[in-house]
Each structure stands twice: as C-alpha cells, then as structure tokens.
Design an enzyme around this catalytic site. Structure first.
Site, PDB file in Angstrom:
ATOM      1  N   ASN A 222      32.068 -44.833   4.308  1.00  0.00           N
ATOM      2  CA  ASN A 222      31.244 -43.707   3.871  1.00  0.00           C
ATOM      3  C   ASN A 222      30.375 -43.155   5.009  1.00  0.00           C
ATOM      4  OD1 ASN A 222      30.085 -42.010   1.699  1.00  0.00           O
ATOM      5  ND2 ASN A 222      28.246 -43.223   2.009  1.00  0.00           N
ATOM      6  N   CYS A 323      18.927 -50.505  -1.004  1.00  0.00           N
ATOM      7  CA  CYS A 323      18.845 -50.220  -2.440  1.00  0.00           C
ATOM      8  C   CYS A 323      17.790 -51.106  -3.102  1.00  0.00           C
ATOM      9  CB  CYS A 323      20.202 -50.415  -3.116  1.00  0.00           C
ATOM     10  SG  CYS A 323      20.869 -52.088  -2.940  1.00  0.00           S
ATOM     11  N   GLU A 357      16.387 -46.033  -3.682  1.00  0.00           N
ATOM     12  CA  GLU A 357      17.184 -46.137  -2.455  1.00  0.00           C
ATOM     13  C   GLU A 357      16.320 -45.532  -1.356  1.00  0.00           C
ATOM     14  OE1 GLU A 357      21.518 -46.670  -1.008  1.00  0.00           O
ATOM     15  OE2 GLU A 357      20.640 -46.999  -2.979  1.00  0.00           O
TER      16      GLU A 357
END
Length: 366
Positions: A222, A323, A357
């Site tokens: 990602n 997170c 986050e």
C-alpha cells in the site's frame, strides 16, 4: 431495522480525538496535529455480519459490544453504498434457497472504490459440488444485476472460489491512478478515503528524501508503491504470504521497478540486520547495498518490539503510522531519546469509535 449514525456529532467526536491525541503527544514536544476527516457515513470498505434465521425470515445481525444484545441490520451506513446494495441482494438470493441458506452463519464483504466486491459465505456444514452449482447460479444472478462480484464459500478447512479470491482496487493518489490487489481474508485498509489521505501525506513529507527506504509490515505494498517515486530504492518486508503475493502483483501492475519485497517478520529482519541469524529468503539480496536514510513502520496494535525499536533508531528519519496511540507512546519514550517529532497527523480511520490512526515523522537529533 435502520442502523443510524450520529452524523450531526461527527465534528465533536473528531475534536475529542484531536484533544486526546494532543494530550498523549505532549510529553514528546510534538507539533500541532494535522487532521484528516473521514466521510461522515459510508466510509468503510469491508464489513462482517452474523446471519440470523427466524422462521422464514433471514437477516444480518451484529451484537452490541456492551449489552451483547442482537441488533438486526438491514442498512449499514458505516459501510459504503456497494456493500449496502449487496447486503440486500444476498439476502434476496439466499433466503428462499434452502441449500445456500442451510447452516449459513456469517457473511463477509470486501469492496473497492472501483466498484468491485467479494462476498464470503461462511457455513457450519460441509460444502460440496451441489453447493457450488447453486452458488454459481447466485453469482450469475448478481452479475446480471450489475454487480462485479467474487463469491466464496467457507467452511471448516474448506474454501471454494467460483472465480478468484481477490479484487483489484484503483485509487487516485496525487493525481495518479494506482492498482492495489486486495485478497479475501487478508488485511486491507478499511477506510479508502482516509487511506488516500495517508498515502498523499506520506508522499508529501518524504518528497525530496535522500537514499533508499526501508519499510516493515508492508502488507500488499500500500505505502511502498506510492512512496517509491520519492526514493532511489525501496526494501519492504511482510510476513503474510497472500499479502506478499498481492504486493508482487501490484509492483508489476503499476510498472514500478525499484521495490523489493521480502517475506519476513519485522523481528526476523531485525535479527538479520543485527547479524544474529542468516535467512535463505535473503539469498541474492545484498542488504549492505541499500543506503536507507528513512525507515517506515506501520505495526499492528501491539506496536514495535524492543529490538526493532533499537534497530529503527539507527535511521536518520522514521515515519511511523500507528493504529494504537498508546503503544506508539510507549515506543516514543525510547525513540524520542534520539529523534524529535517534526510532523504529527491524525487520520480519522474509525469514526464514532474510540480508535485513532495517527502518524509521526521523527528526525534524528543533532
């Protein structure tokens, strides 16, 4: 029943998170956080529901976390529009089919902004060829109704794919479209709008960076792929096989030639870097040839282990996405002994929940 979101309270819940994060980061002399808002509804790209059988009726349910009471879900404004449409289509397609309905206890949905979706039907029974035939009919009905769908059946030690167990997401990041393969039952970013914010923010703060990038916990690539343009080379690690395979596909699909993925855990990579163990998986990879000025980490909720924290401290620039700000704070107690926080961001990945986050950019003290 209609599951209603308190959208009128979105700003208040976000400001509460900002206030909480500022308090947690105060001991580390962090700058003001940059705040990235989520859409107030229809922001989540995946969802899991239990299925409730009540005489002739069939519907999705969730359980209240406090009371454990069963809540019927006919519409789910947390999830994107595609999942909501598919929820109705699945109930309609399964409800009157005794074979597909029998012993069905859960349905999982994974969707994309590019309008593709995976539906996984989970059973407390063995799945056979007859189930496959009925599932093919259901899939064909869904496709005839305009859904770009992958249908999967799961039972104990069984997984039946009618076509594939993946879908390809297309995200427009800083004006460029990127392809990301997402695999059923593997980690993907749940809030696509926030994911785009995170990628663009990370690209912005590393623009003009020197040397190579080392990334731990890279998932399907990602961040690795989006950040590759800012570095000479990227060396990334990931332990989950499906994610590594997806990352390799994504490298080719996006025609990126400066990213190398290694299937290793962060702990194993730390041992290799420290010369504590040799790994066949590193055969042909000269770690010493990499001139990594920046390290990027996006660990699980447990944060970085002590050995990895020490290894991370060796790098001039640390980009840490978390997170769980509590384990981030624990890691920062050590990291800020050698580095200072130059950027702080809050990404509202999980609206209307306690979860946050956030990300920090740390730079080595002189």
């Amino acid at each position: 029943m209609q599951n209603v979101l308190p959208t009128e309270d979105y700003e208040n819940q976000l400001m509460e998170k900002v206030h909480r994060l500022k308090g947690m980061m105060m001991p580390f002399s962090a700058p003001e956080p940059e705040v990235f808002r989520s859409p107030a509804s229809h922001y989540r790209m995946r969802a899991e529901f239990r299925i409730w059988h009540e005489q002739d009726d069939l519907y999705h349910i969730m359980f209240d976390q406090q009371t454990k009471q069963r809540i019927r879900i006919d519409q789910f404004p947390v999830a994107n529009e595609l999942i909501n449409q598919m929820m109705q289509a699945i109930i309609a397609g399964v409800k009157d089919n005794s074979l597909l309905r029998h012993k069905l206890f859960q349905v999982d949905y994974l969707s994309t902004l590019s309008n593709k979706i995976i539906v996984s039907l989970l059973y407390h029974k063995k799945l056979n060829d007859e189930w496959r035939e009925h599932a093919i009919t259901l899939r064909d009905q869904l496709k005839a109704n305009g859904f770009d769908v992958q249908l999967i059946g799961r039972a104990s030690k069984t997984k039946i794919m009618l076509d594939h167990d993946y879908i390809d997401e297309e995200l427009t990041i800083a004006g460029k479209t990127m392809i990301y393969r997402q695999v059923e039952n593997s980690f993907t970013q749940p809030n696509a709008s926030i994911n785009i914010h995170m990628l663009e923010w990370a690209m912005g703060i590393t623009k003009g960076a020197k040397g190579d990038l080392l990334e731990l916990y890279c998932g399907n690539g990602n961040f690795s792929l989006a950040l590759a343009q800012n570095f000479d080379r990227v060396l990334a690690t990931e332990i989950a096989k499906p994610s590594v395979a997806a990352a390799q596909f994504n490298i080719e699909a996006n025609q990126i030639d400066n990213v190398q993925i290694i299937r290793m855990s962060a702990e194993e990579f730390t041992q290799a870097m420290n010369g504590e163990r040799e790994f066949n998986r590193l055969h042909g990879i000269d770690l010493k040839s990499y001139q990594c000025e920046t390290i990027f980490v996006d660990p699980p909720r447990s944060g970085l282990d002590d050995a990895t924290v020490k290894m991370v401290q060796e790098y001039p620039q640390i980009l840490y996405i978390s997170c769980n700000p509590e384990t981030l704070s624990q890691n920062l107690e050590t990291l800020t002994q050698t580095h200072k926080i130059s950027r702080l961001a809050l990404f509202d990945q999980f609206p209307y929940t306690h979860h946050m986050e956030c990300s920090v950019l740390l730079e080595k003290r002189n």
